[in-house]
Write an enzyme that holds these catalytic residues in place. Structure first.
Site, PDB file in Angstrom:
ATOM      1  N   GLU A  39      -3.991  11.910   7.789  1.00 19.03           N
ATOM      2  CA  GLU A  39      -2.889  10.976   7.660  1.00 19.03           C
ATOM      3  C   GLU A  39      -1.867  11.508   6.662  1.00 19.03           C
ATOM      4  OE1 GLU A  39      -4.127   6.541   8.324  1.00 19.03           O
ATOM      5  OE2 GLU A  39      -5.194   7.264   6.553  1.00 19.03           O
ATOM      6  N   ASN A  88       0.847  -1.188   0.000  1.00 18.18           N
ATOM      7  CA  ASN A  88       0.000   0.000   0.000  1.00 18.18           C
ATOM      8  C   ASN A  88       0.884   1.240   0.000  1.00 18.18           C
ATOM      9  OD1 ASN A  88      -0.110  -1.267   2.874  1.00 18.18           O
ATOM     10  ND2 ASN A  88      -0.705   0.834   3.331  1.00 18.18           N
ATOM     11  N   ASP A  89       0.793   2.115   0.967  1.00 18.52           N
ATOM     12  CA  ASP A  89       1.346   3.469   0.875  1.00 18.52           C
ATOM     13  C   ASP A  89       2.815   3.519   0.439  1.00 18.52           C
ATOM     14  OD1 ASP A  89      -1.042   3.671   2.201  1.00 18.52           O
ATOM     15  OD2 ASP A  89      -0.189   4.400   4.072  1.00 18.52           O
ATOM     16  N   GLN A 123       4.743   0.310   1.929  1.00 17.89           N
ATOM     17  CA  GLN A 123       4.172  -0.625   2.874  1.00 17.89           C
ATOM     18  C   GLN A 123       4.015  -1.981   2.196  1.00 17.89           C
ATOM     19  OE1 GLN A 123       2.641   0.447   6.474  1.00 17.89           O
ATOM     20  NE2 GLN A 123       4.685   1.074   5.843  1.00 17.89           N
ATOM     21  N   PHE A 160       4.910   1.253  10.076  1.00 17.66           N
ATOM     22  CA  PHE A 160       3.918   1.946   9.272  1.00 17.66           C
ATOM     23  C   PHE A 160       4.529   3.182   8.598  1.00 17.66           C
ATOM     24  CE2 PHE A 160      -0.498   0.407  10.877  1.00 17.66           C
ATOM     25  CZ  PHE A 160      -0.142  -0.899  10.607  1.00 17.66           C
TER      26      PHE A 160
END
Length: 349
Positions: free
Chosen positions: A200, A23-24, A40, A84
């Protein structure tokens, strides 16, 4: 032995490992002649779990080399349930990654760091958390973004405030080790409990005396919502918007974008996370999920409009694009191989 059929949906030009979940984008940085893109990554399957930092690098934004996993969670450690979102900087010949240390037994994600002195091949964590506690009156706290400005190091951390506002919190340091809290850098309007939002993945780009603040809006009810861009100026540690915020993209299938300051003056590149409209069974069968978007160049016009366009030297309009998807019908294709691409008039996602 028969060869399994190729997955026609596996990306051919978007950066990602051949299998499993991503993901990110994280830690985008130019260091000693290479663009580094972290992300991620769950190396164990196509689900969002056990977040590590995967790692690619490239000398030209076209040919990408996979490097070993940069950050892995530490059993029973301060990041026992995941490494994270965060970013990375190049300083004094080393790479320093700032990231959110995730544990399921606390609601906030403290900021911590790891360093590499060999171009990102190996990493050493700091023994203790860098910023262990969030400020008072916060209900969400995660996602550091660090940059250098006017001789000082600065950090934004995404948060939600007790009154329902999303906020980017500002810290400053002279040495990357001792950080002083300055307060909210910018925040959304007060909201009711039903409309509460957290910010975020804050990102900040300067264009002379003007600047762009990018945040990803997260809600307790729906999770990732959309990405918003704020334009304006900073004065004495506070960002003042010159216009109402606008969507950076029409998410939520574009989310958590991250910026990379290219070597050229005022050149900013941006990657985001995009995902597929597939159910869990299909994802499990395919064995992969998520892509990073093609990089975009972000500019700010004289009238304050944020403009995005495909990065000049790596769009599908160029002679070659990078490929990270294996061609299972003809054996695995290496993630840093280049393939020819016909000219295209459509902008990439």
């Amino acid at each position: 032995m028969s060869t399994p059929p190729a997955d026609p949906h596996l990306p051919a030009v978007h950066l990602r490992p051949p299998r499993n979940w991503i993901n990110d984008p994280n830690g985008l940085v130019f260091h000693e002649g290479h663009y580094h893109v972290f992300f991620q990554y769950n190396p164990h399957g196509p689900q969002h779990a056990t977040m590590h930092w995967g790692h690619f690098r490239s000398p030209d934004l076209i040919n990408w080399e996979p490097l070993p996993v940069a950050l892995a969670l530490t059993p029973d450690g301060y990041d026992a349930d995941g490494c994270f979102f965060g970013n990375a900087i190049s300083a004094d010949g080393r790479l320093v990654a700032f990231y959110s240390a995730h544990r399921t037994d606390r609601w906030w994600q403290p900021v911590t760091t790891a360093e590499s002195h060999d171009g990102g091949h190996t990493w050493t964590r700091r023994p203790e958390l860098l910023i262990p506690q969030p400020p008072a009156d916060t209900t969400m706290y995660r996602d550091p973004y660090v940059w250098q400005q006017d001789g000082r190091w600065r950090m934004l951390v995404g948060s939600a405030l007790a009154d329902g506002r999303g906020a980017a919190l500002l810290y400053e340091s002279d040495d990357l080790e001792n950080w002083g809290y300055r307060g909210p850098f910018h925040s959304s309007r007060p909201a009711s409990t039903a409309e509460a939002v957290g910010w975020e993945c804050p990102q900040y780009a300067t264009f002379g005396d003007r600047a762009v603040l990018i945040v990803s809006d997260w809600t307790p009810q729906g999770g990732p919502s959309h990405t918003t861009v704020h334009t304006g100026r900073e004065e004495d540690g506070r960002f003042t918007a010159s216009a109402p915020p606008v969507p950076l993209d029409h998410g939520p299938d574009f989310y958590a974008p991250a910026l990379l300051k290219a070597p050229e003056e005022d050149r900013w590149l941006l990657w985001g996370w995009a995902w597929e409209a597939r159910d869990a069974d299909w994802v499990d069968e395919a064995g992969w999920a998520g892509v990073l978007t093609l990089p975009r160049e972000v500019t700010l016009t004289a009238d304050g409009t944020v403009v995005q366009r495909p990065a000049a030297n790596c769009s599908p309009c160029a002679a070659h694009v990078y490929c990270t998807a294996p061609d299972t019908s003809a054996g695995p294709r290496q993630p840093n191989s280049a393939i020819s691409a016909a000219p295209s008039t459509s902008p990439p996602s």
